[in-house]
Every structure is written in structure tokens, then in C-alpha cells.
Scaffold this active site. Structure first.
Site, PDB file in Angstrom:
ATOM      1  CE  LYS A  79       2.881  -2.079  -0.911  1.00 32.80           C
ATOM      2  NZ  LYS A  79       2.426  -2.691   0.649  1.00 32.80           N
ATOM      3  CB  SER A 162       4.686  -5.866   0.613  1.00 28.70           C
ATOM      4  OG  SER A 162       3.218  -5.035   1.302  1.00 28.70           O
ATOM      5  CB  SER A 186       2.317  -4.889   3.191  1.00 32.78           C
ATOM      6  OG  SER A 186       2.806  -6.606   2.874  1.00 32.78           O
TER       7      SER A 186
END
Ligand SMILES: [Mg+2]
Ligand SMILES: [Zn+2]
Lengths: 494, 485, 103
Positions: A79, A162, A186
């Protein structure tokens, strides 16, 4: 044999061990898929050269009989919230334009030391603020799943957020595992939306050093994988005490895979009644009760329990997280790194840089956070929220005197189509209604793909465990995984 | 002693509170492992944490906490077993995080006291409100470039103690005494070097005025970052007069942050907004509360050095010094040490007189600190020894001291070289006396006629004849015995 | 509690975020909705409840007073936004810059 990019982390590790293929071959196979699936927009930065170089190093280590790490030679995605040495790190924001860290986050360092091979940095909601991956400066990420029927048929769907890029990349088989962060859901919510496993460890299990901070008291790193076993392997490679993070716990890292075959015989599973909300799709209710019987079939005892303050978790979260974010994001001022929009005066520069650098949702949360901390409102909002947070944590403490784990749905719906809920922030926030309470209490939790809804879209089940009891979490998740027999391959990958 | 401003409408008194920022003496910064040494090249003592790079986290330097506790104990203050680091949020060019990690609701040290040694020898108690730990900001430089200000983060993250006084000070003189005394205590403790030139100590000066007799507090102004005791007293004088003038002209005094312009000797309101706002304090979620145990604090207390007030009392009680001499000698740790070493070997009163008199005078003239005095402890001990043993007279000793200070030569050598030893040989003095008596029959008659004082004249003559070297006591005795014959 | 334009302008300045005047209405509406929604917390009785600042129940970790970091001006200034001033020998350090500040 299945193509290399279909392999799980465990299977790939075995193939490498048995000499069926080299790490370089494995990585190249995944790079091919990376090219194929570029339209998903799952990556902000692709690092194939780095991947191949590190794959070669792994192959050399293997040939020369050196000690190998838990994930030696396995490709993963990271990420883009983790700072990576000499590789652009954006947090999905315009304001970090061109930011190249001279340092590597502790968690990605641990993964490198375990031999994992970085394929690239994945797309995400700006500063991890979002539940649909719609707020990234680098554009929305597509869910590799599409609806077979119903209103969403023919539309591109969100992967959740997210950690949407990481989820999409794993579901689309660009990588067998990806690194995410979970502040209010997330990791778990996008895992549910994309039909994969997403795990958030206990707060303090993984170091936050080198992770672009969103909400310091909530942020935790965790794995997104296609199997429970892979999640256990990857968490083992990520975790560990870090003296550079005052909130990282000085505990030894257990062998998380050790409990996978222990079953759930005799475990007590709590079913919190407050998690069935009116207006929740019947399919969610259905999968939830399925999960319950799957566990009972294997000898677990399911008990209805009550977490009375559940409905206040979300508003509590939307005071505390923005408050911390408003302060954590103050360092993006154009002086030392990232975007700088010059101005006549110092304040002009600050205001223009931050005005242009932050997207709508981030701006919204910074303003909310600034407001709830400001003079005259601090007690009414921030302190109040922290008190309710205490009550929420106490709810969990109480039920965990009676039960070992909690079973809930992961999200109140399946993936929705790109563009939905964009005009209504609060409706968007409701995505995290089932994941936020565990975040506020710092508890470990996992989402397991458990079935499809009427439109053929994946739904996840959610397990919450006591602090640092990831072992119970994995063994129970494994039972759900076996029972669900979920085919994690997207029906139609774009 | 309260100081009065005589205005046209009546008399005014000044109310002063100081917030002193003292740099904690430590090798590394409060939350990072970078160095704190003064004068390094720009941004060479900055870690990724001090520069607030994304994802960086603070970890508390335990020694800085110990130093703060030590200081709290030195101020006879309450040490709080539970204190919390909070974020003070504001934007400024040299504040990389966009917040300063400080302590707010729960400081590590509570109420304490500082004793002022007043010129009249009395002491006056000034209250300490609190002491808290916080990190310093970087440095902005505005004169290097026409369009730009330059930022150096070497100071960013350096540990500070903010020591807040109660509004107990009533004159610029008291404020000066307070800062001097506070600095002495910190230096005795070794928790701050007190070096104002290098910015190790600076004060925010809160000033208000009120009609004499009134007990209410009127609007105060805060003048920030005043970095010398002279400037602090200047600020108080000009600011209090400005406020009295304003009130007497029927104007208001607005609560505001001001800054001191040393060149103009004036204070003026700060134009930049960054100080005039809402700091949105909240507990730093990257750090855990600082929890202390009684044992921890006691073990620190056990190892405290003797502090100025105790030293002063000991000098008075055990060494019989005057309260004034004692407070002068303890005001500076180096001076106190110098004195104690001399007093070990010599009469302490005489030692005190020589140090506060001749030595201070000479040092002041040469403007040298006692730490590099040309006359060392041992040299002074030798000189005082020569006086005690009647080898030289007090008057000659003064000249010898002058020469020691100039040349660095020891007293013994000077005395030998110049043959300054006292004449204690009775025969030698008798012959000089006889000689003078025969030469001055009139004065002899005058004495015998009953004028006792005339003897003084004879003594003077003998001294003149011997260049002051004759032992005064012998001269007296011999003169008397001969004159009464 | 509704956040009128004045409040929004003020917090936007506190947060140093330029907000175009024509978007003030929309933003104050959005923020008011969110604040209105979180105010459901008022229903919860919290008398005598301690505010929760951290989930970790650890005691504070301590660092020794050792210099083992810093001395890396190249790294510190590596991403620095132009214009800046860096000495010919980067190891000698350099400055970040901002628009001239007049106090
Ligand atoms: Mg102040
Ligand atoms: Zn301060």
C-alpha cells in the site's frame, strides 16, 4: 498445473522449495498479470525492475543454501502509505508529489528481511481516508468483480477502501498477498468487497514507524491475501517489537500458522445482537447465520451477546480519527518535501499548498478535526468521544469474559458501483459500521470471504478476538474458509 | 520591596510573571537521537524525526525526564507521578510537525518556590506555578536573502523546561534577581548551562500594572523570547510605563503578544498571526503517559547536590560569614567552589573578604571569570598564609596580590625577590627607634607632656624609615617602653 | 450545531487550507451535517468515565541519552522544496527556505 500467478503464498513457497520454479519465474509471471490488469488502476507505482532484482537475489540465496525468510522470493504489493527507500511514496495525495523517502518503514523492512519481493506500491484513498478508493489523487481503483445481475450489472464497482489497490491486486491475482493498513476497516471492508482475506492485528502488534500517519491511536498494518493460511504467514513476517514506535508491544511473535488445524471445538463464539441493523440486506443476515451454523457444526458454541454502545462507535470514530488526522497532516506544509505552491507570505504558501494539495475528503476531515479540537468545542466533542470510546472498549472487555471470539458481518453491503454515495459523506461512512468498533478497542479482527450475494458479488464474515489472541482468530477463520468453500477467483476480471 | 511608578493620576505598581524556557542539558534531543551541541552547520543535527518526515515517531529520552524531576526537586516543587505529553498545534516555518510536543493539563512538576536574596540581605519568596517539558522549534533567519527566510532545524526537538513563575514579581530588579537565582539553581543541579548568549535560557515576560492598593489584575501583555537579563529588565520598565501612560490617557491595554526591539529599546505588538490563536492541545497518541514511582523520585532526590540556599546558610552558620557575603559567594557555583577550597586552608572570613574584595575587583577590571583567574586557589592560600604568619603585613599583601594577578608569580617569590618580609628583629627596630627619638626631641617632650597621640606620629616615622616592613606591634611596644623611660 | 461560513473560514485558517469563497456554502453544509450526525453521542451518559487516549496499557518506553541519529543533512534536504540554499559541500548542511517572514 495452474498458472504461477494463481498460487497462494503457501503453495508458491512450496513450489520454490521443491525447485518447481525460480523466484524470478514466479515474479515474471505476476508482472505479466500486472501489465494485463493495469486498467484496474490498482498500482500508483510499479517496480518490476526492483522485483526482478530481488527475485534474483532470492534465487541465489536459495541455491547457495543460505538461511531463507518466511516469504523468500514471494512477490507482494505494498500500500502506498508505507515509506519505501528510494521509491516514490504518495499516500494517494497530490501534496506528497515527488516524495522519495530516504528510509524504509519497519514493516516493509521486516517483509524484505523475510525475503518478500516488492512488485509495486498500490493505490489507496488519499491518506487512507475513504471506504471506496474514490478519493485517491491517482484516480479510482476498479474491483475485478462485476455484478452478474441487478442494478449494478455492467457498471464498474469499487473495491472498497482505503486499501482498495491492495485488495484489487490480490483478488485479480496480480500478487498473492499485499500489505494494507486498517484504521476503521480499511483492510477488512475492501477484503469483503473483493472476495479475499483481510486481517487487522491487535493495535501494537505491527510497528507504525514509517507508515504515513492517519490516526495514530487506530492505524495498524495488516495482510490482504487469498487464504487464511497466507494471512497468518504474512502477519508473521510483518510483526515484531520496534523500539522506534512507543506504541509497539514488546511481545514475541507467535507462529501464527501453528493453530490453523486446531479447529473450533469448545470455543465460545459471541453473536452481538446490535450488529443486525434494520435495512440490512437479507443476504447479509443469511450469510451471518450460515457462518454461525458452520462454526456450530465444528463444535463451537454460539452465544448471543450484547455490545450496547455499538451504534455510537461510528460517530465516535468520526470525531477521534479526524482530530488526530488534523494534527498528523499538519506537517504537509510545502517547506521540506512534497508539493509547494508559493505565495507572497508564509501563510499564503501554507494555505495555497494545503488548499491545492489535499482532496475534498481529506480537507473535510481536517476541518472537522480542527473544529472538534478547537477552543470551546474540545470537551463537547473530542473528550466526549474519548469517553464513549472507553465505554465501547469496556463492552468488549465484558463480553470477552463470556466468549472467545465474536462473529459479525464485515460490511453492511456488497461492493457498490463507482460514483455511488459520493455526494453523501455520512452514507459512505456507514460502510465501516461493523469494522470500526474493533478498531476503537484495538482488537484483532479478520474478514473471510464467505459467499456471494444475488448479483454474484462476494460477501465477507468478520471475526473479532481478544487482544493479542490472533491464534484463535486464525484457527476459527480457517474453519469458516473450509466451510464456505469460496472460489476466490473473480467471475469476470476486467 | 515594591517599586512604584508615580503617574499623574496616582501611583501604580507592576505585576510581573515570567515563563522561562531553559534548555535541558542532555547529549541527545527529547524525542530523537540527534545531537544538541551548539553551533553546528545548518541541519546537520537533524534526524528524520526532527524534520517531521512522514511516518516518523517520537520516543522519550529518559535522561531529560530525570533532569526535569531534578529541577523540580531543586525548586522544592511537587513532582507529578502521572504527566502527559500533548500536541500544541500551530503552523510556523520552523515548526516541522505543525505542532510542538509539550505538556499542558498534566505537567511533570507542580508548584514550587524560588528565594530571592534581596540587596538588604533579606530574602523574598517567589512562587513557581509549574514546570513542564517540551521540544524546541528550529531557527528562522530573515537577513540572508531579500525574498526568503532560511530555516535551520538543528534546534528542532531539543529538550526544554518551561518554568512558569506566579505573578509575584513587582519590579524589573526583582525579575533580574529571580532569573539570576533560577539560573544559579539550574547550574548547581547541572540541568541547564544557563548560557543565555547561546539561547539556553530565554523568557516570555508577562507584564501588567495596577493602581497601588488594588488587588485585581489588569490586562497583561506577553513579550516573547527575551534573551538576556538586561533586556528582561528593560522590557519590564518600558512596557510598564507604556501601560501606565495608556491608562492615564484613558486608552485600553490590549492582551497581546509583543516582541522586544533591542535596538530601539522598545516593545511592539507582533504582526504575524501565528501566536494569536487556538492551539488545540490534545494528548499525543504517539506517546504514552509518563508514569513515575516514588522510589524513582527518591533516588533522584538522594543524589541532589547542595543548592545555593543551603550553601548560603551553611556559610553563615558554620563559617560565620555575613548574610551578604554568603549570598554573593553562592550566587555562582564556580565562585562558591573557589571560596570553599580557600576557606578549607585559611580563615574563612579573611578568605571571603579577599575574594569578594581584591579578587572580584581585579577580575572585574580584567573582565575575567573566576574559572580563569590568574590567581589560583593555591596562590591565594599561600598569600593569606604569609599574612597569618606575620611574614608580610596586610598593606603589603595588597601590593603583592596586584603583582600576583599581573604576573602570575607566587606570593612567596615576590616577597623574597623584593625583600618584603616584615622586620621582626627587635634590635634592628630599637636602633631605628633610638635614632628617630634623638632626632625629634620636641615630639618626645610633647608625648611626655601627656599627648598620647604623638605616638602615632612616631610609628609613622618608623614605618617610613622601614618602607612599611616593620612589624607594627613590635614598633608600638618598643616606642612605648622607650618613651616612658 | 451548524457551522456557518464564519466558523468555516476560521477553522480553515487554523488548518491553513485555502477555501474558495464560492465553496463555503457547500462546505459549511457538509460539515454541519457531519457534526449534526456525531452529536448523537450526547445521548450517551459518560459521567465519571475516563477518556481513552490509548489502547496500549504499556508503561512508557525510554530512550537512553545517546547521540545515534542526525548528522545526515543530505537525507534531510533530499526532498526539500526549491528554492533552497545548500552549501557546495552537502555534508556541511544547508537551509530550507520559505517566503520572507516579517514579524
Ligand atoms: Mg509563553
Ligand atoms: Zn513553552
Amino acid at each position: 498445473m495452474t498458472s504461477l500467478n494463481d498460487l497462494t503464498i503457501a503453495a508458491a513457497a512450496k513450489g520454490l522449495k521443491d525447485g518447481k520454479f525460480t523466484s524470478e519465474e514466479l515474479v515474471v509471471a505476476h508482472i505479466d498479470v500486472l501489465d494485463e490488469k493495469r486498467s484496474l488502476n490498482a498500482f500508483i507505482t510499479e517496480t518490476p525492475e526492483i522485483a526482478i532484482a530481488r527475485a534474483k537475489e532470492s534465487d541465489i540465496r536459495r541455491r547457495s543454501g543460505e538461511k531463507l525468510g518466511l516469504m523468500d522470493g514471494i512477490p507482494i504489493a505494498i500500500k502506498d502509505l508505507f515509506c519505501t527507500e528510494n521509491v516514490l511514496t504518495t499516500a494517494g495525495s497530490h501534496i506528497l508529489d515527488g516524495f522519495i523517502p530516504t528510509y524504509e518503514s519497519t514493516v516493509t523492512t521486516n517483509l524484505r528481511n523475510a525475503g518478500a519481493v516488492m512488485l509495486g506500491k498500490t493505490n489507496l484513498d488519499e491518506f487512507a481516508m475513504g471506504s471506496a478508493n474514490m478519493t485517491s489523487y491517482y484516480g479510482p481503483v476498479k474491483n475485478p468483480w462485476i455484478a452478474q445481475s441487478g442494478a449494478k450489472k455492467g457498471k464498474h464497482l469499487v473495491p472498497g477502501g482505503s486499501s482498495g489497490g491492495s485488495a484489487s491486486a490480490v483478488a485479480a491475482r496480480i500478487v498473492p498477498g499485499a500489505l494494507g493498513t486498517d484504521t476503521g476497516g480499511s483492510i477488512r471492508q475492501p477484503a469483503s468487497f473483493t472476495g479475499i482475506v483481510g486481517m487487522k492485528p491487535t493495535y501494537g502488534r505491527c510497528s507504525r514507524w514509517g507508515i504515513v500517519a492517519f490516526s495514530s491511536s487506530l492505524d495498524q498494518a495488516g495482510p490482504l491475501t487469498r487464504t487464511v493460511e497466507d494471512a497468518a504467514i504474512m502477519l508473521g513476517a510483518m510483526s515484531g517489537h520496534d523500539i522506534k514506535d512507543s506504541t509497539s508491544v514488546p511481545f514475541d511473535v507467535p507462529n501464527f500458522t501453528s493453530s490453523l488445524l486446531e479447529g473450533v471445538e469448545g470455543l465460545k463464539i459471541g453473536i452481538p445482537k446490535e450488529y443486525s441493523m434494520e435495512g440490512m440486506p437479507s443476504e447479509i443476515e443469511a450469510i451471518w447465520s450460515k457462518g454461525r451454523s458452520w462454526l456450530e457444526d465444528q463444535g463451537a458454541e454460539c452465544i448471543e451477546v450484547s455490545l450496547p454502545h455499538t451504534k455510537y462507535a461510528l460517530p465516535t470514530y468520526y470525531i477521534i480519527a479526524p482530530a488526530e488526522a488534523s494534527s498528523n497532516l499538519a506537517r504537509y506544509d510545502g517547506v521540506r518535501y512534497g508539493l509547494r505552491v508559493n505565495g507572497e507570505t508564509l501563510d499564503d504558501m501554507f494555505e495555497s499548498t494545503r488548499g491545492e494539495g489535499f482532496g475534498e475528503e481529506v480537507r473535510r476531515r481536517i476541518l472537522i478535526g480542527t473544529y472538534v479540537l478547537s477552543a470551546g468545542y474540545y470537551d463537547a466533542y473530542y473528550i466526549k468521544a474519548q469517553k464513549v470510546r472507553t465505554l465501547i472498549a469496556n463492552d468488549f472487555k465484558k463480553v470477552f469474559e463470556k466468549v472467545d471470539l465474536l462473529l459479525t458481518p464485515t460490511a453492511p453491503s456488497a461492493a457498490f458501483s463507482i460514483g455511488e454515495k459520493m455526494d453523501d459523506p455520512v452514507a459512505m461512512y456507514l460502510n465501516d459500521i461493523f469494522t470500526v468498533p474493533a478498531s476503537l478497542a484495538g482488537l484483532p479482527a479478520i474478514s473471510i470471504p464467505s459467499g456471494l450475494d444475488g448479483d454474484g458479488l462476494p460477501l465477507g464474515l468478520h471475526l473479532i478476538a481478544k487482544p493479542f489472541d490472533e491464534l484463535s482468530l486464525f484457527r476459527t477463520a480457517k474453519i469458516l474458509e473450509l466451510a464456505a468453500e469460496f472460489d476466490t477467483k473473480p467471475r469476470i476480471a476486467t | 520591596m515594591s517599586y512604584i511608578i508615580e503617574g499623574d493620576t496616582g501611583n501604580w505598581e507592576i505585576v510581573i510573571g515570567l515563563e522561562v524556557h531553559a534548555q535541558i542539558s542532555s547529549q541527545a534531543k527529547l524525542f530523537s537521537g540527534s545531537a544538541t551541541a551548539f553551533g553546528a552547520d545548518p541541519n546537520t543535527q537533524v534526524s528524520l524525526i526532527d524534520a517531521a518526515m512522514p511516518g516518523m515517531l517520537p520516543v522519550i529520552n529518559e535522561y531529560c525526564v530525570t533532569q526535569a524531576i531534578k529541577t523540580g526537586l531543586g525548586l522544592k516543587a511537587k513532582i507529578n507521578l502521572h504527566s502527559v505529553f500533548e500536541r500544541k498545534n500551530y503552523f510556523y516555518a520552523d515548526l516541522p510537525q505543525g505542532y510542538q510536543i509539550s505538556q499542558f493539563a498534566n505537567p511533570i512538576v507542580g508548584e514550587g518556590i524560588v528565594l530571592l536574596d534581596m540587596p538588604d540581605g533579606n530574602t523574598r519568596e517567589i512562587g513557581i506555578e509549574r514546570l513542564h517539558m517540551e521540544q524546541d522549534a528550529g531557527k528562522s533567519m530573515h537577513d540572508q536573502d531579500p525574498r526568503l527566510s532560511f530555516i535551520d532545524l538543528n534546534r528542532s526537538g531539543v529538550a526544554l523546561m518551561e518554568i512558569v513563575s506566579k505573578p509575584d514579581l513587582r519590579s524589573s530588579e526583582e525579575a533580574g534577581l529571580f532569573v539570576r537565582k533560577l539560573r544559579a539553581i539550574l547550574r548547581y543541579l547541572g540541568t541547564c548551562d544557563g548560557n543565555m548568549e547561546e539561547g539556553s535560557m530565554r523568557a516570555d515576560v508577562n507584564v501588567s500594572v495596577r493602581p497601588v492598593g488594588s488587588k485585581e489584575f489588569l490586562t497583561r501583555t506577553e513579550t516573547k523570547n527575551v534573551n538576556s537579563i538586561r533586556f528582561i529588565t528593560q522590557v519590564i520598565d518600558v512596557e510598564s510605563l507604556r501601560q501606565v501612560k495608556a491608562y492615564e490617557e484613558g486608552k485600553e491595554v490590549i492582551q497581546e503578544t509583543r516582541q522586544f526591539d533591542a535596538s530601539q529599546g522598545q516593545t511592539r505588538a507582533m504582526r504575524s498571526k501565528e501566536f494569536s490563536h487556538d492551539y488545540r492541545y490534545f494528548p499525543d497518541p504517539d506517546l504514552l503517559p509518563v508514569i513515575l514511582t516514588i522510589d524513582e523520585i527518591d533516588s533522584i532526590r538522594k543524589n541532589l547536590p547542595e543548592l545555593p540556599d543551603d550553601k548560603k546558610n551553611r556559610f553563615i552558620k558554620e563559617l560565620g560569614l555575613s548574610s551578604y557575603d554568603a549570598s554573593v559567594l553562592v550566587a555562582d557555583k564556580e565562585i562558591a567552589d573557589f571560596f570553599e577550597q580557600v576557606a578549607e586552608k585559611c580563615n574563612s572570613k579573611i578568605a571571603a573578604n579577599w575574594i569578594t574584595g581584591n579578587l572580584f575587583g581585579a577580575l572585574k577590571k580584567a573582565n575575567l571569570p573566576i574559572t580563569n583567574s590568574p590567581v589560583s586557589v593555591d596562590a591565594l592560600i599561600e598569600l593569606l598564609g604569609l599574612i597569618e604568619d606575620d611574614i608580610i603585613s596586610g598593606r603589603i599583601a595588597k601590593d603583592v596580590f596586584e603583582e600576583m594577578f599581573e604576573s602570575g608569580i607566587t606570593a612567596g617569590e615576590i616577597v623574597k625577590k623584593k625583600g618584603l618580609e616584615q622586620i621582626t628583629n627587635v634590635g634592628e627596630i630599637e636602633s631605628i627607634v633610638d635614632n628617630i627619638l634623638t632626632l625629634n626631641p620636641d615630639q618626645v617632650d610633647d608625648f611626655k607632656g601627656g599627648n598620647e597621640k604623638a605616638i602615632g606620629w612616631f610609628v609613622g616615622q618608623v614605618m617610613k624609615a622601614t618602607g612599611g616592613k616593620a612589624n607594627p606591634k613590635l614598633v608600638n611596644d618598643i616606642l612605648r617602653s622607650k618613651l616612658v623611660e | 450545531m451548524t457551522l456557518d461560513k464564519k466558523i468555516v473560514k476560521n477553522i480553515a485558517f487554523l488548518a491553513r487550507i485555502k477555501v474558495p469563497d464560492d465553496s463555503l456554502d457547500q462546505i459549511s453544509e457538509e460539515l454541519s451535517d457531519i457534526i449534526g450526525w456525531v452529536e448523537q453521542l450526547d445521548e450517551v451518559v459518560t459521567d465519571g468515565v475516563n477518556p481513552m487516549t490509548s489502547v496500549t496499557e504499556l508503561t512508557w518506553p525510554r530512550r537512553k541519552d545517546l547521540v545515534n541519529d542526525g548528522d545526515c543533512p543530505e537525507d534531510i534536504l533530499f526532498n526539500s522544496t526549491e528554492p533552497n540554499w545548500i552549501s557546495d559541500d552537502p555534508s556541511k548542511g544547508g537551509f530550507f527556505t520559505v517566503p520572507k517572514v516579517v514579524e
